[in-house]
Design a protein around this motif. Structure first.
Motif, PDB file in Angstrom:
ATOM      1  N   VAL A 277       0.838  -1.206   0.000  1.00  0.00           N
ATOM      2  CA  VAL A 277       0.000   0.000   0.000  1.00  0.00           C
ATOM      3  C   VAL A 277       0.869   1.250   0.000  1.00  0.00           C
ATOM      4  O   VAL A 277       0.645   2.195  -0.762  1.00  0.00           O
ATOM      5  CB  VAL A 277      -0.945   0.010   1.216  1.00  0.00           C
ATOM      6  CG1 VAL A 277      -1.722   1.331   1.287  1.00  0.00           C
ATOM      7  CG2 VAL A 277      -1.904  -1.171   1.152  1.00  0.00           C
ATOM      8  N   GLU A 278       1.898   1.243   0.842  1.00  0.00           N
ATOM      9  CA  GLU A 278       2.730   2.438   1.002  1.00  0.00           C
ATOM     10  C   GLU A 278       3.511   2.791  -0.260  1.00  0.00           C
ATOM     11  O   GLU A 278       3.719   3.972  -0.555  1.00  0.00           O
ATOM     12  CB  GLU A 278       3.681   2.248   2.174  1.00  0.00           C
ATOM     13  CG  GLU A 278       2.967   2.201   3.517  1.00  0.00           C
ATOM     14  CD  GLU A 278       3.936   2.053   4.667  1.00  0.00           C
ATOM     15  OE1 GLU A 278       5.068   2.550   4.539  1.00  0.00           O
ATOM     16  OE2 GLU A 278       3.574   1.446   5.676  1.00  0.00           O
ATOM     17  N   VAL A 279       3.947   1.778  -0.994  1.00  0.00           N
ATOM     18  CA  VAL A 279       4.764   2.083  -2.168  1.00  0.00           C
ATOM     19  C   VAL A 279       3.948   2.790  -3.248  1.00  0.00           C
ATOM     20  O   VAL A 279       4.458   3.658  -3.967  1.00  0.00           O
ATOM     21  CB  VAL A 279       5.424   0.796  -2.721  1.00  0.00           C
ATOM     22  CG1 VAL A 279       4.458  -0.043  -3.545  1.00  0.00           C
ATOM     23  CG2 VAL A 279       6.660   1.140  -3.544  1.00  0.00           C
ATOM     24  N   PHE A 280       2.659   2.450  -3.364  1.00  0.00           N
ATOM     25  CA  PHE A 280       1.812   3.124  -4.350  1.00  0.00           C
ATOM     26  C   PHE A 280       1.277   4.453  -3.825  1.00  0.00           C
ATOM     27  O   PHE A 280       1.049   5.385  -4.588  1.00  0.00           O
ATOM     28  CB  PHE A 280       0.646   2.216  -4.761  1.00  0.00           C
ATOM     29  CG  PHE A 280       1.053   1.093  -5.662  1.00  0.00           C
ATOM     30  CD1 PHE A 280       1.437   1.337  -6.973  1.00  0.00           C
ATOM     31  CD2 PHE A 280       1.092  -0.229  -5.201  1.00  0.00           C
ATOM     32  CE1 PHE A 280       1.831   0.312  -7.811  1.00  0.00           C
ATOM     33  CE2 PHE A 280       1.476  -1.264  -6.035  1.00  0.00           C
ATOM     34  CZ  PHE A 280       1.852  -0.997  -7.336  1.00  0.00           C
ATOM     35  N   ARG A 281       1.101   4.544  -2.523  1.00  0.00           N
ATOM     36  CA  ARG A 281       0.569   5.769  -1.951  1.00  0.00           C
ATOM     37  C   ARG A 281       1.627   6.865  -1.869  1.00  0.00           C
ATOM     38  O   ARG A 281       1.350   8.030  -2.183  1.00  0.00           O
ATOM     39  CB  ARG A 281       0.024   5.488  -0.543  1.00  0.00           C
ATOM     40  CG  ARG A 281      -0.633   6.703   0.130  1.00  0.00           C
ATOM     41  CD  ARG A 281      -1.184   6.317   1.492  1.00  0.00           C
ATOM     42  NE  ARG A 281      -0.096   5.862   2.380  1.00  0.00           N
ATOM     43  CZ  ARG A 281      -0.294   5.258   3.537  1.00  0.00           C
ATOM     44  NH1 ARG A 281      -1.527   4.978   3.948  1.00  0.00           N
ATOM     45  NH2 ARG A 281       0.733   4.886   4.284  1.00  0.00           N
ATOM     46  N   GLY A 282       2.836   6.510  -1.456  1.00  0.00           N
ATOM     47  CA  GLY A 282       3.839   7.540  -1.225  1.00  0.00           C
ATOM     48  C   GLY A 282       4.993   7.568  -2.196  1.00  0.00           C
ATOM     49  O   GLY A 282       5.789   8.507  -2.185  1.00  0.00           O
ATOM     50  N   HIS A 283       5.133   6.538  -3.025  1.00  0.00           N
ATOM     51  CA  HIS A 283       6.325   6.447  -3.878  1.00  0.00           C
ATOM     52  C   HIS A 283       5.980   6.055  -5.310  1.00  0.00           C
ATOM     53  O   HIS A 283       6.789   5.433  -6.004  1.00  0.00           O
ATOM     54  CB  HIS A 283       7.299   5.430  -3.267  1.00  0.00           C
ATOM     55  CG  HIS A 283       7.604   5.685  -1.827  1.00  0.00           C
ATOM     56  ND1 HIS A 283       8.480   6.658  -1.403  1.00  0.00           N
ATOM     57  CD2 HIS A 283       7.097   5.123  -0.698  1.00  0.00           C
ATOM     58  CE1 HIS A 283       8.518   6.673  -0.077  1.00  0.00           C
ATOM     59  NE2 HIS A 283       7.693   5.750   0.373  1.00  0.00           N
ATOM     60  N   TRP A 284       4.790   6.439  -5.759  1.00  0.00           N
ATOM     61  CA  TRP A 284       4.331   6.043  -7.090  1.00  0.00           C
ATOM     62  C   TRP A 284       5.203   6.623  -8.201  1.00  0.00           C
ATOM     63  O   TRP A 284       5.403   5.993  -9.230  1.00  0.00           O
ATOM     64  CB  TRP A 284       2.872   6.474  -7.295  1.00  0.00           C
ATOM     65  CG  TRP A 284       2.647   7.951  -7.123  1.00  0.00           C
ATOM     66  CD1 TRP A 284       2.316   8.604  -5.969  1.00  0.00           C
ATOM     67  CD2 TRP A 284       2.770   8.956  -8.126  1.00  0.00           C
ATOM     68  NE1 TRP A 284       2.209   9.956  -6.189  1.00  0.00           N
ATOM     69  CE2 TRP A 284       2.481  10.203  -7.512  1.00  0.00           C
ATOM     70  CE3 TRP A 284       3.076   8.935  -9.492  1.00  0.00           C
ATOM     71  CZ2 TRP A 284       2.515  11.414  -8.207  1.00  0.00           C
ATOM     72  CZ3 TRP A 284       3.120  10.137 -10.188  1.00  0.00           C
ATOM     73  CH2 TRP A 284       2.830  11.351  -9.540  1.00  0.00           C
ATOM     74  N   ARG A 285       5.723   7.822  -7.981  1.00  0.00           N
ATOM     75  CA  ARG A 285       6.543   8.444  -9.025  1.00  0.00           C
ATOM     76  C   ARG A 285       7.829   7.654  -9.255  1.00  0.00           C
ATOM     77  O   ARG A 285       8.271   7.471 -10.392  1.00  0.00           O
ATOM     78  CB  ARG A 285       6.878   9.874  -8.620  1.00  0.00           C
ATOM     79  CG  ARG A 285       7.691  10.631  -9.673  1.00  0.00           C
ATOM     80  CD  ARG A 285       7.941  12.080  -9.252  1.00  0.00           C
ATOM     81  NE  ARG A 285       8.810  12.744 -10.203  1.00  0.00           N
ATOM     82  CZ  ARG A 285      10.134  12.695 -10.160  1.00  0.00           C
ATOM     83  NH1 ARG A 285      10.734  11.986  -9.219  1.00  0.00           N
ATOM     84  NH2 ARG A 285      10.860  13.318 -11.064  1.00  0.00           N
ATOM     85  N   ARG A 286       8.414   7.150  -8.173  1.00  0.00           N
ATOM     86  CA  ARG A 286       9.632   6.352  -8.295  1.00  0.00           C
ATOM     87  C   ARG A 286       9.343   5.022  -9.001  1.00  0.00           C
ATOM     88  O   ARG A 286      10.190   4.507  -9.741  1.00  0.00           O
ATOM     89  CB  ARG A 286      10.213   6.095  -6.909  1.00  0.00           C
ATOM     90  CG  ARG A 286      10.621   7.384  -6.195  1.00  0.00           C
ATOM     91  CD  ARG A 286      10.941   7.139  -4.744  1.00  0.00           C
ATOM     92  NE  ARG A 286      11.124   8.408  -4.037  1.00  0.00           N
ATOM     93  CZ  ARG A 286      11.330   8.512  -2.734  1.00  0.00           C
ATOM     94  NH1 ARG A 286      11.383   7.413  -1.997  1.00  0.00           N
ATOM     95  NH2 ARG A 286      11.482   9.679  -2.172  1.00  0.00           N
ATOM     96  N   VAL A 287       8.186   4.480  -8.744  1.00  0.00           N
ATOM     97  CA  VAL A 287       7.793   3.246  -9.436  1.00  0.00           C
ATOM     98  C   VAL A 287       7.685   3.499 -10.938  1.00  0.00           C
ATOM     99  O   VAL A 287       8.157   2.702 -11.751  1.00  0.00           O
ATOM    100  CB  VAL A 287       6.451   2.714  -8.876  1.00  0.00           C
ATOM    101  CG1 VAL A 287       5.940   1.557  -9.736  1.00  0.00           C
ATOM    102  CG2 VAL A 287       6.616   2.254  -7.432  1.00  0.00           C
TER     103      VAL A 287
END
Length: 442
Positions: A230-240
Motif C-alpha cells: 500500500v505504502e509504495v503506491f501511496r507515497g512512492h508512485w513516481r519512483r515506481v
C-alpha cells in the motif's frame, strides 16, 4: 559493511542464485524459439508456431509483477534472505518439471496447458528474485562502490543465458536434430535440479541485510505497522513509474538481441540455429564482463549518465544490428550481438544500485520489484511477440528497429526525470517516509 570475506560470500551467493534462476528462465526462451513451437504447437506454420510458443513465454511475464508484489511485501516485512530461498526452490522445481512434460503428440492439448502453468510458476518466482538478490548485496556494501558490487547479481542474467545457450549449443552439436527434438531438449531442464541444490547450499550461508534489520528494529521501537504494498503506491508512485520507464529500452533491446535473433537467423535468413546460438553465447560472455565495468563507471560519473549512454547508443545500434545480421556472416552476426549486449550493459550495470537508491528501506524490496516487474509486462513479455509480428507483417526489420528506438526514448525521459543518487547512504533512508522529491538537475 560486512567483512571482506563475508561480503564476497554474500555477492557470490547472490550471483550464483540469480545465474541459476536466469538459466531456468532463458532456457525456456531458447526452447520456445527452437523446440516448443514444434513439440507443443505442431499443427501450425513455423512462424505461427513460434508466436504461440512465445505467447506461453509472455504469460510467464504476467506472473512476475505478482511475484514482485508478494515477495517484495514479505521481504520488506520479514527480511530479504528467506524470500530468496523460496524463489530459488520455486524456479528450479518448475524448470525441472518442464523436462518431464509429455508433448502434444502424447497427451494433446494438455501438454501446452501444463507448460503454461509451469511457466507461470517460473515467472512468479523470478518476479520476487531480482529485488531481493540485488538488495542483499546493496544493503551489505559500502556507499561509494555500490554501483560496482550491486552490478554482480545483474551478471546472473548473462551468466544464466550463457549457461543455457552453452548447454543447448553443446547438445545441438553432439546430437542429430532428430535426437535433440526427441529427448535431447529435456536434458538442460533436468540439470536445473542439480543447480538448485548448489544454489541453496550457498544461499543458506548468507546473513540478513543489516540495513533491513536496523529499519526493522527502529519500526519495532516505534511500534509502527506498515503495509509495504500500500505504502509504495501511496507515497512512492513516481519512483515506481521511473523504474518502469527506465527498464523499457533495457528490457526490449535485450530480448530482441537474445531471443528474436534466434527466430530471425533461422526463419528470416534460413541459417542453422547454431549460428544464432553461438552469437548469443559469445555476446553473453562479453556482456557478463561489461556489466560490472559499467557499474563501476556509474560510481565515478553517476548512475544517470551511464544509463543514458546505454539508451541513446542502443537506439542507434538497433539499425546496425540487423544490417550486420543480413550479411549472413557468422562472425559478423557474433559482432552484432556482442556490441548490442555491451551497450545493453550500460543500462543494466548501474540499474540495481540506481533503483535501490530511489526507495527507503521499509518499501525498497516492494518498490524495486513492482517497478521492475510491471515493466516486464509492457516490455519484455511482448518484445519477441511484437518483433516477430512486425517482421511477419512487413517482411522487414526496420519496424523492429523503430520499436526499439521508441522504447529508448521512453527510457531516456524516465532517467532524466530521476534524481542522481550516486553515493547516497541507504542506511540514512532506512526509516524514510518522505514522499516524492523533485528530480535533481545533476
Amino acid at each position: 559493511m560486512a567483512s571482506d570475506k563475508s561480503f564476497v560470500r554474500i555477492v557470490s551467493a547472490s550471483l550464483i542464485g540469480t545465474t541459476i534462476e536466469w538459466y531456468d528462465f532463458f532456457l525456456y526462451t531458447s526452447a520456445a524459439a527452437l523446440v516448443f513451437n514444434k513439440l507443443f504447437f505442431p499443427n501450425t506454420d513455423p512462424l505461427t508456431g513460434t508466436l504461440l510458443a512465445f505467447l506461453t513465454y509472455a504469460i510467464g511475464f504476467l506472473a512476475r509483477p505478482i511475484g514482485g508484489l508478494v515477495f517484495g511485501h514479505f521481504g520488506d516485512k520479514i527480511g530479504r534472505k528467506q524470500l530468496l530461498v523460496v524463489s530459488l526452490l520455486l524456479m528450479g522445481g518448475s524448470t525441472f518439471a518442464m523436462g518431464l512434460l509429455p508433448t502434444y503428440a502424447a497427451i494433446g492439448v494438455g501438454a501446452p496447458i501444463l507448460l503454461t502453468l509451469l511457466r507461470l510458476i517460473q515467472g512468479f518466482a523470478l518476479g520476487g528474485e531480482w529485488g531481493g538478490a540485488v538488495l542483499i548485496v546493496s544493503e551489505h556494501g559500502d556507499d561509494k562502490r555500490r554501483g560496482f558490487w550491486a552490478s554482480w547479481p545483474q551478471c546472473g542474467a548473462p551468466g544464466g543465458n550463457l549457461l543455457a545457450t552453452a548447454v543447448l549449443a553443446v547438445l545441438a552439436a553432439v546430437q542429430t536434430d532428430e535426437a535433440f527434438m526427441s529427448y535431447g531438449w529435456r536434458i538442460p531442464f533436468l540439470l536445473s535440479g542439480v543447480l538448485v541444490v548448489i544454489g541453496l547450499w550457498i544461499r543458506l550461508t548468507v546473513t540478513e541485510s543489516p540495513v533491513f534489520l536496523a529499519a526493522q528494529a527502529k519500526a519495532a521501537e516505534r511500534e509502527e505497522k506498515h503495509v509495504p504494498v500500500v505504502e509504495v503506491f501511496r507515497g512512492h508512485w513516481r519512483r515506481v513509474l521511473i523504474a518502469i520507464g527506465a527498464r523499457m529500452a533495457e528490457n526490449v533491446s535485450y530480448y530482441v538481441i537474445t531471443a528474436f535473433i534466434l527466430v530471425y537467423v533461422t526463419t528470416g535468413l534460413g541459417m542453422a540455429k547454431g549460428v544464432g546460438l553461438n552469437a548469443v553465447l559469445v555476446g553473453s560472455a562479453v556482456h557478463f564482463i561489461s556489466i560490472p565495468l559499467w557499474g563501476a563507471l556509474s560510481d565515478r560519473i553517476g548512475r544517470r549518465p551511464v544509463y543514458l549512454i546505454g539508451a541513446v547508443s542502443m537506439a542507434v545500434w538497433s539499425f546496425a544490428f540487423f544490417a550486420l545480421l543480413d550479411t549472413k556472416s557468422p562472425a559478423t552476426i557474433i559482432l552484432a550481438a556482442t556490441v548490442g549486449l555491451v551497450l545493453h550493459g550500460a543500462m543494466y550495470g548501474p540499474q540495481a544500485a540506481f533503483f535501490a537508491e530511489q526507495f527507503p528501506t521499509h518499501v525498497r524490496y516492494t518498490g524495486m520489484s513492482v517497478g521492475s516487474q510491471l515493466s516486464s509486462i509492457a516490455a519484455g513479455a511482448v518484445a519477441p511477440l511484437i518483433a516477430v509480428a512486425l517482421f511477419r507483417e512487413y517482411n522487414s526489420t526496420i519496424p523492429v528497429s523503430l520499436y526499439v528506438v521508441a522504447m529508448c526514448v521512453i527510457t531516456t525521459i524516465a532517467v532524466l526525470a530521476a534524481r542522481e543518487s550516486k553515493g547516497e547512504s541507504l542506511g540514512e533512508r532506512a526509516g524514510g517516509t518522505a514522499r516524492e522529491p523533485a528530480p535533481s538537475a545533476s
